[in-house]
Design an enzyme around this catalytic site. Sequence first.
Site, PDB file in Angstrom:
ATOM      1  N   LYS A  44       1.035   9.390  -5.191  1.00 23.77           N
ATOM      2  CA  LYS A  44       1.081   8.164  -5.994  1.00 23.77           C
ATOM      3  C   LYS A  44       0.467   6.968  -5.261  1.00 23.77           C
ATOM      4  O   LYS A  44      -0.431   6.312  -5.776  1.00 23.77           O
ATOM      5  CB  LYS A  44       2.515   7.835  -6.400  1.00 23.77           C
ATOM      6  CG  LYS A  44       2.604   6.579  -7.256  1.00 23.77           C
ATOM      7  CD  LYS A  44       4.000   6.320  -7.760  1.00 23.77           C
ATOM      8  CE  LYS A  44       4.276   7.129  -9.025  1.00 23.77           C
ATOM      9  NZ  LYS A  44       5.591   6.848  -9.605  1.00 23.77           N
ATOM     10  N   GLY A  86      -7.494   2.788   2.485  1.00 21.33           N
ATOM     11  CA  GLY A  86      -7.407   1.475   1.832  1.00 21.33           C
ATOM     12  C   GLY A  86      -8.737   0.877   1.414  1.00 21.33           C
ATOM     13  O   GLY A  86      -8.792   0.057   0.512  1.00 21.33           O
ATOM     14  N   GLU A  87      -9.813   1.266   2.084  1.00 23.89           N
ATOM     15  CA  GLU A  87     -11.068   0.566   1.845  1.00 23.89           C
ATOM     16  C   GLU A  87     -12.158   1.409   1.200  1.00 23.89           C
ATOM     17  O   GLU A  87     -13.067   0.878   0.568  1.00 23.89           O
ATOM     18  CB  GLU A  87     -11.551  -0.054   3.159  1.00 23.89           C
ATOM     19  CG  GLU A  87     -10.582  -1.152   3.565  1.00 23.89           C
ATOM     20  CD  GLU A  87     -10.777  -1.706   4.951  1.00 23.89           C
ATOM     21  OE1 GLU A  87     -11.511  -2.680   5.065  1.00 23.89           O
ATOM     22  OE2 GLU A  87     -10.176  -1.191   5.901  1.00 23.89           O
ATOM     23  N   GLY A  99      -7.831   6.948   7.028  1.00 20.50           N
ATOM     24  CA  GLY A  99      -7.495   5.783   6.210  1.00 20.50           C
ATOM     25  C   GLY A  99      -8.014   5.885   4.789  1.00 20.50           C
ATOM     26  O   GLY A  99      -8.928   6.651   4.480  1.00 20.50           O
ATOM     27  N   THR A 142       0.800  -1.216   0.000  1.00 20.50           N
ATOM     28  CA  THR A 142       0.000   0.000   0.000  1.00 20.50           C
ATOM     29  C   THR A 142       0.837   1.271   0.000  1.00 20.50           C
ATOM     30  O   THR A 142       0.351   2.322  -0.410  1.00 20.50           O
ATOM     31  CB  THR A 142      -0.873   0.017   1.260  1.00 20.50           C
ATOM     32  OG1 THR A 142      -0.031  -0.323   2.376  1.00 20.50           O
ATOM     33  CG2 THR A 142      -1.979  -1.001   1.175  1.00 20.50           C
ATOM     34  N   GLN A 190      -4.252   3.433  -4.211  1.00 22.28           N
ATOM     35  CA  GLN A 190      -5.164   2.652  -3.372  1.00 22.28           C
ATOM     36  C   GLN A 190      -6.610   2.960  -3.686  1.00 22.28           C
ATOM     37  O   GLN A 190      -7.459   2.070  -3.682  1.00 22.28           O
ATOM     38  CB  GLN A 190      -4.900   2.965  -1.903  1.00 22.28           C
ATOM     39  CG  GLN A 190      -3.668   2.298  -1.411  1.00 22.28           C
ATOM     40  CD  GLN A 190      -3.840   1.990   0.046  1.00 22.28           C
ATOM     41  OE1 GLN A 190      -4.589   1.079   0.391  1.00 22.28           O
ATOM     42  NE2 GLN A 190      -3.197   2.751   0.878  1.00 22.28           N
TER      43      GLN A 190
HETATM   44 MO1  MOS Z   1      -9.087  -4.932   5.816  1.00 25.37          MO
HETATM   45  S1  MOS Z   1     -10.757  -5.961   5.196  1.00 25.37           S
HETATM   46  O1  MOS Z   1      -9.515  -4.420   7.328  1.00 25.37           O
HETATM   47  O2  MOS Z   1      -7.750  -5.816   5.570  1.00 25.37           O
END
Ligand code: MOS
Length: 732
Positions: free
Chosen positions: A625, A696-697, A694, A460, A630
């Site tokens: 980047k 990532g999601e 965050g 990541t 992500q």
């Molecule tokens: Mo994430 S689904 O909390 O790796």
Amino acid sequence: MIDTMDHQPFASTRQLDHRYEGLLKVTGRAKYAAEFPVEKVAYAYVVQATIPSGSITSIDQEAAEHASGVFSVITPFNAPKLTVPGNVNILQDTNVLYNGQPIAVVVARSLPEAELAAKLLRIEYKEETARVDFNALLKNARPPKRGGSSRRGDPDASLAKATVVVDQVYSTPIQNHNPMEPHATIASWDGGKLNVYDATQGISGVQGSLARAFSIQPTDVHVECPYTGGGFGTKGYVWSQTILAAMAARVAQRPVKLVLGREQMFGPVGSRPNTYQHIKLAASADGKLLLQQHDSTCYSSVMSDWIESAAGQTALLYDSESLSTSHNVVEMNLGMGTWMRAPGEATGSVGLEIALDELAEKLNIDPIQLRLINYAEKDPRQGHPWSSKQLRECYTQAAERFGWSKRGAKPGQMREGNKLIGYGMATANYGAGRSPSSAVVRILPNGRVYVGIGTQDLGTGTYTILAQTAADTLGMDPGLVDVKLGDTNLPRSGGSGGSTTAASVCPAVYDATLQAKLKLAQLAAGDAKSPLHGEAAENLVTKDGKIFCKSDPSKSETITTLIARNGNTPVEATATSELPKDRDSFSSHSWGAIFAEVAVDADTHMVQVRRMVGTYDIGTLINQKTGTNQLIGGVVWGIGMALHEETIIDTTNGRTVNESFAEYHVPVNADVHHIDVTAVGIPDYKFNPLGSRGIGEIGITGAAAAIANAIYNATGKRVRDLPITLDKIMQA
Ligand code: MOS
């Protein structure tokens, strides 16, 4: 936490424009768990059950034991007794709870020999009736053992007042994570001490689980994982293969490597449960939501309850007079459910955001406008203020870049030859969390800086942003920072899940760097030979390898000179980042708006996602980047969720039918066209000193719904069951 109001270390002045570890990765020098050279390593192969429910009555292992190259055959009948840490099958009993459950391990000189010997095992079962058909079992759904529901206002009264109601069921299938790197472990024992290389999202979790399993001290377990080849949740839990590798190494008395095959990734290492979401949205004629009701049912393994909390975000995303949410589970003979990228939000946003699109159409209100009418100025759950919420800005910016104003509100209005064009949008949202984390920073005599922290980089960009953090804080070139991660000998940090890593580890490195800088300043101030002697340490700053007086920059010397004169020893500090004391008085979430354009072939109903445009409020974008990367990755997952991904369970025997990339479809380059993501970029300093939440999601959230809504806008066909394959469009 050292508070420095005049100091904005994450103002992106020292951005790395390449990945810190990029060169190592493209040249094959970055070693993943299975790639470490370990002398005399043996290979383990996991044998899986072929029935969904029952017990193993006998295993004839004679032929396997005598097969070429075999060192050990471990079964429930001869496995060492261990403590079972969590919901894993580590050969401690003969029960079979799902088809594909690990039931034996063969250790051999080579992997082909281990696999071949495994085929020689003669396994007898006593089979029992299995629960493997979700639809047939739906009527037996039950509340989960813990949590899951919420309520506000008077749902019945609100519903009675409504002018318009949407009442529909939305469903999403079981999905499996498919990181490029499968789960992999190399384990070796040195007396009572255990060393493992493990592909993981949390080295300290692996350390703890192994210590519990073998009843040894965590300090006797050393875990290394410098690089993780993608996790997405499946590597956030310690599954059986990690413990089985250590067990096999003990039994075979030699180092053991255990790598799961792609087909073994479907079941034994967690799945995203399916969801069956009943949603009722009731509104007055002006678009005000009176009731949001969201009842979601998912499968849950007979091993233990795990809820895909699809209705969770419904309680906070929009204001409504009343609210009622619940979760139920259908117990099944399947492997455990687990976190998969935006667990809850990814699936829940499919139901809620398609339902809102349906409501907007019934009300004849623009979908963005409907969301603005019901904008939650405060957290509806308890009335807390948001630490920062720029969702309006997301709608405005993304709509503008996308060209939303050109959308025909009625389906089927936009056509190019035999292509039906459709526009759709949805809100994106994901909670912001952080955990305490410790880091060590050393300013070295050679002018470089060392950062050590027991976190892990899933691909990541953790290395990159930590190099930046130290460099920003010291005013130096990030190329002179060496970052060491993925080793339990380093200061402890949390697992990399729930989009918490950056928000947790950057503050720790920031604090440790500030403290090392202060020590350096004290060294100069107390050194009679330094031009800075006698200055107040707080007045000394560093930039480009020099330390100088803030008020009189001519008073300076290089950091290397200062350290050389003082014994040539590194200046070191360790710090633990603290969570804000007032953290219970506000809510922190990330937000976004995601737009999709699809072209649907009028004859074949093939869908092409032509463009996705998203704007996200994730606070400070630490690195252009890796951050953008992500977000794009998340949106690509949304395409997969909308159109491709689905784990199919055989309803006669509970086996996953499509356990390969040939049949479990994920988006490939031909499916991914233009994806344009940006960040609003307003820091959330109430959340943490980086101002960064965050990332990532959130990219996957809302993305599948935006595509589903675009398909409706193109075709007038409302498909509420994902993935949206062309047969479903045809039949809608
Ligand atoms: Mo994430 S689904 O909390 O790796």
